[in-house]
Design a protein around this motif. Structure first.
Motif, PDB file in Angstrom:
ATOM      1  N   GLN A 142       0.818  -1.203   0.000  1.00  0.00           N
ATOM      2  CA  GLN A 142       0.000   0.000   0.000  1.00  0.00           C
ATOM      3  C   GLN A 142       0.858   1.262   0.000  1.00  0.00           C
ATOM      4  N   GLN A 181     -13.442   4.159  -6.627  1.00  0.00           N
ATOM      5  CA  GLN A 181     -13.534   3.006  -7.533  1.00  0.00           C
ATOM      6  C   GLN A 181     -12.270   2.930  -8.380  1.00  0.00           C
ATOM      7  N   GLN A 189      -9.305   1.902  -6.388  1.00  0.00           N
ATOM      8  CA  GLN A 189      -9.272   0.453  -6.199  1.00  0.00           C
ATOM      9  C   GLN A 189      -8.700  -0.234  -7.427  1.00  0.00           C
ATOM     10  N   ARG A 190      -9.181   0.211  -8.594  1.00  0.00           N
ATOM     11  CA  ARG A 190      -8.693  -0.385  -9.841  1.00  0.00           C
ATOM     12  C   ARG A 190      -7.187  -0.253  -9.958  1.00  0.00           C
ATOM     13  N   LEU A 211      -5.060   0.289  -7.572  1.00  0.00           N
ATOM     14  CA  LEU A 211      -4.413  -0.472  -6.515  1.00  0.00           C
ATOM     15  C   LEU A 211      -4.256  -1.932  -6.938  1.00  0.00           C
ATOM     16  N   VAL A 212      -5.342  -2.488  -7.400  1.00  0.00           N
ATOM     17  CA  VAL A 212      -5.317  -3.880  -7.841  1.00  0.00           C
ATOM     18  C   VAL A 212      -4.302  -4.046  -8.970  1.00  0.00           C
ATOM     19  N   HIS A 213      -4.384  -3.146  -9.892  1.00  0.00           N
ATOM     20  CA  HIS A 213      -3.477  -3.227 -11.030  1.00  0.00           C
ATOM     21  C   HIS A 213      -2.017  -3.180 -10.589  1.00  0.00           C
ATOM     22  N   PHE A 231      -0.746  -3.672  -7.681  1.00  0.00           N
ATOM     23  CA  PHE A 231      -0.348  -4.752  -6.785  1.00  0.00           C
ATOM     24  C   PHE A 231      -0.082  -6.049  -7.545  1.00  0.00           C
ATOM     25  N   PHE A 232      -1.073  -6.468  -8.322  1.00  0.00           N
ATOM     26  CA  PHE A 232      -0.946  -7.810  -8.911  1.00  0.00           C
ATOM     27  C   PHE A 232      -0.079  -7.886 -10.155  1.00  0.00           C
ATOM     28  N   THR A 233      -0.020  -6.803 -10.894  1.00  0.00           N
ATOM     29  CA  THR A 233       0.806  -6.892 -12.106  1.00  0.00           C
ATOM     30  C   THR A 233       2.120  -6.138 -11.960  1.00  0.00           C
ATOM     31  N   LYS A 262      -1.565   0.164 -20.299  1.00  0.00           N
ATOM     32  CA  LYS A 262      -2.225   1.433 -19.966  1.00  0.00           C
ATOM     33  C   LYS A 262      -2.851   1.261 -18.583  1.00  0.00           C
ATOM     34  N   PRO A 311      -5.265   1.601 -15.500  1.00  0.00           N
ATOM     35  CA  PRO A 311      -6.700   1.835 -15.391  1.00  0.00           C
ATOM     36  C   PRO A 311      -6.923   3.306 -15.055  1.00  0.00           C
TER      37      PRO A 311
END
Lengths: 199, 199, 199, 199
Positions: free
Chosen positions: C125, C141, C144-145, C147-149, C151-153, C195, C197
């Motif tokens: 984080q 929203q 979050q997108r 963050l997920v992006h 973090f995981f990629t 690109k 999010p």
DNA sequence: GATGAATGAGAATTCATTCAT
DNA sequence: CATGAATGAATTCTCATTCAT
């Protein structure tokens, strides 16, 4: 270490613990000592008892339980038949004599300031209530008076007598029988011959 | 850590030890706890005291010493002047009250089976002997009788009263003053009004 | 065991712990192993650390702290000057490389189901927020997108790369430099060239 | 203890172990906990499994085996027919979802520095090789590139997603469906849309 | 198969005590 | 005097594993 059965093992552990706790106090006794004295594997103690505390508590629960049985068993004889007081006291003392060590531990632990153990009070309460329930008065003030009276001039002297008997005779180098008879005399002349509060 | 003088430091250590020993027992108290509570460095404790035992013993010696002073100071008043008994008892209790914690520790340690400490007997002996020295008889048998009597129906109840006072009121949720007066009544009706052996 | 100073001792302990935890896991490492490896007395570990947990947490706090410093120190350079991306990534990796072991421990512990440790998320984080704060959108929203992006990629592949580097080269018996360059290529072709999010 | 048949007992043990290992780690889980949770006698575990290690290994072998079946069963469909990529990914994820806990354990254990377990690599290798075997080039360099690419930008993100899903939603307090869709978007925009090395 | 009991080794943590400065 | 650091020995408790039935 003969693979005794469960009951035996537990008995051994409790017996060893009783001896050691009364000898060196709870905190002065290590689980190692107990397992050594009991002749069982140390881990086995933790198989039967949650922790060290569980051992003392077990000891205490046992005595409470046995006292209950004793009290309810003897109450009829004790209170309703005409048995000379000193005789019943002597009998009671024989019963307590066997519990000497546990009583000693109980007292030690109850002396600690934290509220961890108050089995000594619990026990006293039981005994006293069973004894005064006959002439119980509904007045709580009166009840308190009786409780205090029975505890400090009856229960405590007797307990001390039981607990200190051996130590006393050793320290003052005196004859046990003489000592017992001395105590009983004094006890008769004080607690037993006193007029109870409220009567 | 205010650089107090020697006396202060020692007093702090003993005070902390007294509190902790009476709260958790000797073996339940670590030197760390003592140094923390006393606000002194742990190593300093070993500068003033040989070891942990030396701390309790110091505590015990102190009280024995103070008792001596109290006894010799009050003996004249107590025995020869005409002071109402209950009054002198109350005064004695005030004195003992301050020593409550040490007395508690003394009792705990004396309960242990090993002969490490018998300060409780020692102390009792002193007090009792000072009290009966007036009407002392040269007959040792008689002396034993008196000793037993004074110890189990006098000393022990009073000590228990002192030691258990707070715990009692907490456990039975009762008023302290009422409790004290109840005890004094009972004590008057038993020990104080009993005919002493040999008299 | 030269009586090193406090700092050194603590450093030794932490270094040994880091090595061992990453080698055998937290629960697979005993305090004995740590004290042995650190060359200090076992009890000394408990002088400096409350318990075993305190050691890992110390390790984690340290890395969080150092990361903070790194991030705030490099943020100006990283974000505002024109540094080629791959270069800054390489630099970041050098930084992370040193923390490899702690990162590994952090991941291990974070994988456990109980909520004991979520330093891995906390850390991610921090890093991610610092990286996207420039083009942060106030839309949660969207956040979050991102963050997920990230973090995981982004975060996870890099962390895995750092953590698994040695093990990978050993297991697949391949050249480290080649491996690094392969990873960087792939990472460039995925995360770095994607690109984001919301952009 | 319902006397289930052999299969059931083993299944229970493995299920309990899976749950506990993923919750507390291998070393954080005792055989006692497993037997308790599984509702079987502890000694019985040693009847079916050589030792504790044998339990994890069994877990790992099982998943490897099931993966094999899954891969070989779906490979034709996956690679040769025209199934939308995201759909096949979603299906794969459903499969992995069930294995979440074992995968978590596998990752934890693989993170340890000693070479005790590298099932994570083994597993990755299997999956990846099955996926790239179509367009496999005989050039080992190329193969390495592909392996790295698939592992760090494909396998690892997916695995992390599976493993961290619940923890993520809990920690960031977000909606699971939204989270999944966010991840799939990102994954599509990175790994899935990247040009593979060598193609 | 299944189980209660048993065990040796070792883990975490604490303690009383000492040392060097 | 005073103190932070250090230590060896215990202490409580747990673990993986086995045995006897």
């Amino acid at each position: 270490m003969p693979k005794g059965n469960k009951e035996d093992t537990i008995r051994n552990i409790l017996k060893a613990a009783e001896e050691l706790f009364s000898e060196k106090g709870f905190n002065g006794t290590s689980v190692n000592m107990i397992s050594d004295k009991a002749g069982v594997n140390k881990a086995l103690i933790y198989y039967y008892f949650k922790d060290k505390d569980d051992i003392v508590n077990s000891l205490f629960e046992n005595i409470i339980h046995e006292s209950d049985e004793y009290v309810s068993g003897s109450s009829s004889a004790l209170n309703h038949e005409v048995i000379p007081l000193q005789d019943s006291i002597r009998e009671e003392m024989n019963f307590l004599q066997e519990k000497q060590k546990i009583l000693s531990i109980m007292l030690m632990e109850s002396l600690k300031g934290d509220d961890s153990h108050n089995y000594f009070f619990k026990c006293a309460q039981k005994v006293i209530e069973s004894e005064i329930e006959a002439n119980i008065s509904s007045d709580p003030q009166e009840f308190q008076r009786l409780l205090v009276h029975e505890f400090f001039t009856g229960f405590v002297p007797i307990m001390s007598f039981i607990i200190f008997k051996d130590k006393w005779c050793k320290y003052f180098d005196c004859d046990t029988d003489q000592f017992i008879s001395n105590f009983l005399d004094s006890f008769s002349n004080t607690h037993l011959s006193s007029k109870k509060p409220g009567s």
